[in-house]
Design a protein around this motif. Structure first.
Motif, PDB file in Angstrom:
ATOM      1  N   ARG A   1       0.905  -1.124  -0.189  1.00  0.00           N
ATOM      2  CA  ARG A   1      -0.020  -0.057   0.121  1.00  0.00           C
ATOM      3  C   ARG A   1       0.880   1.247   0.147  1.00  0.00           C
ATOM      4  O   ARG A   1       0.263   2.404  -0.375  1.00  0.00           O
ATOM      5  N   GLU A   2       2.331   1.101   0.377  1.00  0.00           N
ATOM      6  CA  GLU A   2       2.910   2.299   0.304  1.00  0.00           C
ATOM      7  C   GLU A   2       4.044   2.293  -0.068  1.00  0.00           C
ATOM      8  O   GLU A   2       5.451   2.923  -0.073  1.00  0.00           O
ATOM      9  N   ILE A   3       4.517   1.205  -0.836  1.00  0.00           N
ATOM     10  CA  ILE A   3       5.842   0.635  -1.374  1.00  0.00           C
ATOM     11  C   ILE A   3       5.530   0.514  -3.031  1.00  0.00           C
ATOM     12  O   ILE A   3       4.615  -0.134  -3.230  1.00  0.00           O
TER      13      ILE A   3
ATOM     14  N   LYS B   1     -15.688   9.634  -4.713  1.00  0.00           N
ATOM     15  CA  LYS B   1     -14.872   9.938  -3.828  1.00  0.00           C
ATOM     16  C   LYS B   1     -13.405   9.526  -4.181  1.00  0.00           C
ATOM     17  O   LYS B   1     -13.383   8.412  -3.819  1.00  0.00           O
ATOM     18  N   LEU B   2     -12.564  10.335  -4.305  1.00  0.00           N
ATOM     19  CA  LEU B   2     -11.019   9.941  -4.198  1.00  0.00           C
ATOM     20  C   LEU B   2     -10.428  10.384  -3.036  1.00  0.00           C
ATOM     21  O   LEU B   2     -10.650  11.601  -2.547  1.00  0.00           O
ATOM     22  N   GLN B   3      -9.331   9.576  -2.601  1.00  0.00           N
ATOM     23  CA  GLN B   3      -8.591  10.051  -1.326  1.00  0.00           C
ATOM     24  C   GLN B   3      -7.169   9.824  -1.656  1.00  0.00           C
ATOM     25  O   GLN B   3      -6.925   8.630  -2.311  1.00  0.00           O
ATOM     26  N   LEU B   4      -6.339  10.672  -1.250  1.00  0.00           N
ATOM     27  CA  LEU B   4      -4.745  10.015  -1.513  1.00  0.00           C
ATOM     28  C   LEU B   4      -4.442   9.922   0.219  1.00  0.00           C
ATOM     29  O   LEU B   4      -4.089  10.774   0.899  1.00  0.00           O
ATOM     30  N   GLN B   5      -4.501   8.646   0.751  1.00  0.00           N
ATOM     31  CA  GLN B   5      -4.377   8.466   2.120  1.00  0.00           C
ATOM     32  C   GLN B   5      -2.836   8.278   2.403  1.00  0.00           C
ATOM     33  O   GLN B   5      -2.436   8.643   3.672  1.00  0.00           O
ATOM     34  N   ARG B   6      -1.914   7.963   1.589  1.00  0.00           N
ATOM     35  CA  ARG B   6      -0.491   7.551   1.815  1.00  0.00           C
ATOM     36  C   ARG B   6       0.265   8.291   0.962  1.00  0.00           C
ATOM     37  O   ARG B   6       0.729   7.662  -0.387  1.00  0.00           O
TER      38      ARG B   6
ATOM     39  N   GLY C   1      -3.142  -1.403  -2.920  1.00  0.00           N
ATOM     40  CA  GLY C   1      -2.442  -2.406  -1.803  1.00  0.00           C
ATOM     41  C   GLY C   1      -2.942  -3.380  -1.087  1.00  0.00           C
ATOM     42  O   GLY C   1      -4.028  -3.689  -1.571  1.00  0.00           O
ATOM     43  N   GLN C   2      -2.337  -4.027  -0.214  1.00  0.00           N
ATOM     44  CA  GLN C   2      -2.786  -5.455   0.237  1.00  0.00           C
ATOM     45  C   GLN C   2      -4.199  -5.107   0.863  1.00  0.00           C
ATOM     46  O   GLN C   2      -4.140  -4.220   1.687  1.00  0.00           O
ATOM     47  N   GLN C   3      -4.864  -6.132   1.080  1.00  0.00           N
ATOM     48  CA  GLN C   3      -6.254  -6.200   1.924  1.00  0.00           C
ATOM     49  C   GLN C   3      -5.839  -6.719   3.134  1.00  0.00           C
ATOM     50  O   GLN C   3      -4.750  -7.490   3.677  1.00  0.00           O
ATOM     51  N   PHE C   4      -6.948  -6.678   4.141  1.00  0.00           N
ATOM     52  CA  PHE C   4      -6.903  -7.354   5.420  1.00  0.00           C
ATOM     53  C   PHE C   4      -6.606  -9.067   5.283  1.00  0.00           C
ATOM     54  O   PHE C   4      -7.036  -9.508   4.254  1.00  0.00           O
ATOM     55  N   PRO C   5      -5.580  -9.547   5.889  1.00  0.00           N
ATOM     56  CA  PRO C   5      -5.209 -10.957   5.952  1.00  0.00           C
ATOM     57  C   PRO C   5      -6.665 -11.676   5.773  1.00  0.00           C
ATOM     58  O   PRO C   5      -7.489 -11.516   6.765  1.00  0.00           O
TER      59      PRO C   5
END
Length: 387
Positions: free
Chosen positions: A180-182, A226-231, A276-280
């Motif tokens: 999600r951030e790499i 709705k878009l968002q830049l979280q990271r 990015g990845q989801q909750f396991p």
């Protein structure tokens, strides 16, 4: 008996022997080297950043020694022995590498996204209209077997038992990049909006197009996005050492949420994508289609592509007897023999080579431009909200 169309003598743009990532090598070349690919789409030339780079790729991939090497889009466009140009470069190079061939009226296959911005897309649409160039766009996942199977179920039901009208559709999707951030070094440009290639328009864009190809088009007047830049701080990883080598500031959203009305069913679409990845334990993609007499659910544990990793599963829940049944799908023999990323591509290229009508196995530039305008409207609205 109808005469078979003549083969399209094909030039590949972007088949590199040194690139960090190569969609041309992974998704296009395997199919083009099959018997069907060789007979319908013989590779006649390569265009790379230089003649030397093209020659290196010809040698590296053991192509026919007679394959021509080009370093200039204009030189390629002026070659009368080239019928089809396939573009696999980074998206901000699409326009400059194919425009000369479009103006010459050649057939074009350009990967999605069509171009770096909407202005460039409109330029290609207009120039193709003037020259008569046929342009196919790489939205080939519309014909991935799971998507085809969903359309069959909606239209015909299961073993003659029909599900009725679509009432609502729900999408929960995660991915676009592994983390999600790499981001790997070769995809550093994903953090730069002006390049035009990023997780919203590529990973999410392919899924979004596939969904609409199955359940119907969105009425633009009803869409609330709705878009968002979280990271915003994205770390860059060197794939060879697995070490973080840089951190860049992103100006690309990493979350998209939207609601709208689908036509012609008047059903409601609820759509969520997060980079990015989801909750396991949570699937990368859960897609449910609620109809009058039952509900279809497609689950992809491993990704948004439907064709990569663990195969997507499809189940139907019948409301009348409360039973759930699995509906099987499969690749045809020719597709199954290819690497997963190449399976949808060659079918689309062959449909194009066979001169099938737009929408019958391939997506036209006009159709793709509509998708691009819709995606751009979401991003433009978000950018305006940041001022």
């Amino acid at each position: 008996m109808a005469t078979a169309p003549k083969p399209l003598r094909t030039a590949l743009i972007g088949l590199s022997s040194s690139a960090i990532t190569s969609w041309a090598a992974n998704a296009h070349l395997p199919g083009l080297l099959t018997p069907a690919g060789r007979s319908k789409l013989p590779i006649t030339a390569l265009l790379n950043s230089s003649v030397k780079a093209a020659q290196s790729a010809i040698e590296s991939y053991k192509l026919n020694p007679g394959t021509k090497a080009y370093g200039s889009p204009e030189d390629l466009a002026n070659d009368p022995d080239i019928d089809l140009v396939i573009c696999n470069t980074r998206v901000d190079k699409h326009l400059e590498t194919i425009l000369p061939s479009v103006k010459k009226g050649k057939d074009i296959f350009v990967e999605w996204p069509v171009a770096a911005n909407l202005k460039d897309v409109e330029t290609l649409v207009e120039e193709a209209r003037k020259s008569g160039s046929r342009i196919a766009v790489g939205l080939q996942r519309r014909w991935a077997p799971p998507a085809v199977k969903l359309r069959e179920i909606i239209k015909d039901g299961v073993e003659g038992k029909k599900l009725g009208k679509i009432l609502s559709v729900d999408i929960r999707a995660y991915g676009g990049t592994i983390d999600r951030e790499i981001t790997p070094e070769g995809l550093k440009y994903f953090a730069d909006r002006k390049v035009g290639g990023n997780v919203i328009v590529i990973g999410n864009g392919h899924l979004f197009d596939t969904v609409l190809s199955v359940v119907g088009n969105l009425d633009p007047k009803t869409v609330h996005s709705k878009l968002q830049l979280q990271r915003p701080d994205v770390r860059i990883r060197d794939p060879s050492t697995n070490k973080i080598i840089d951190t860049v500031r992103s100006d690309v959203p990493d979350l998209l949420s939207l609601h709208g009305t689908l036509q012609p069913s008047n059903a409601t679409l609820s759509y969520l994508f997060r980079r990015g990845q989801q909750f396991p334990g949570t699937p990368a993609l859960t897609w449910t289609i609620n109809l009058e007499h039952g509900e279809i659910r497609l689950v992809s544990q491993s990704g948004l592509n439907l064709e990569l990793g663990e195969p997507a599963s499809i189940h139907v829940h019948w409301f009348d007897n409360d039973k759930v049944e699995e509906v099987k799908w499969e690749w045809n023999a020719e597709q199954a023999a290819l690497p997963p990323s190449a399976r949808n591509v060659i079918n689309t290229l062959i449909a194009f080579a066979d001169r099938k009508a737009p929408g019958d196995g391939w997506v036209s530039i006009e159709d793709a431009a509509d998708r691009a305008r819709l995606m751009e409207s979401f991003l433009a609205e978000w950018e305006e909200s940041q001022k």
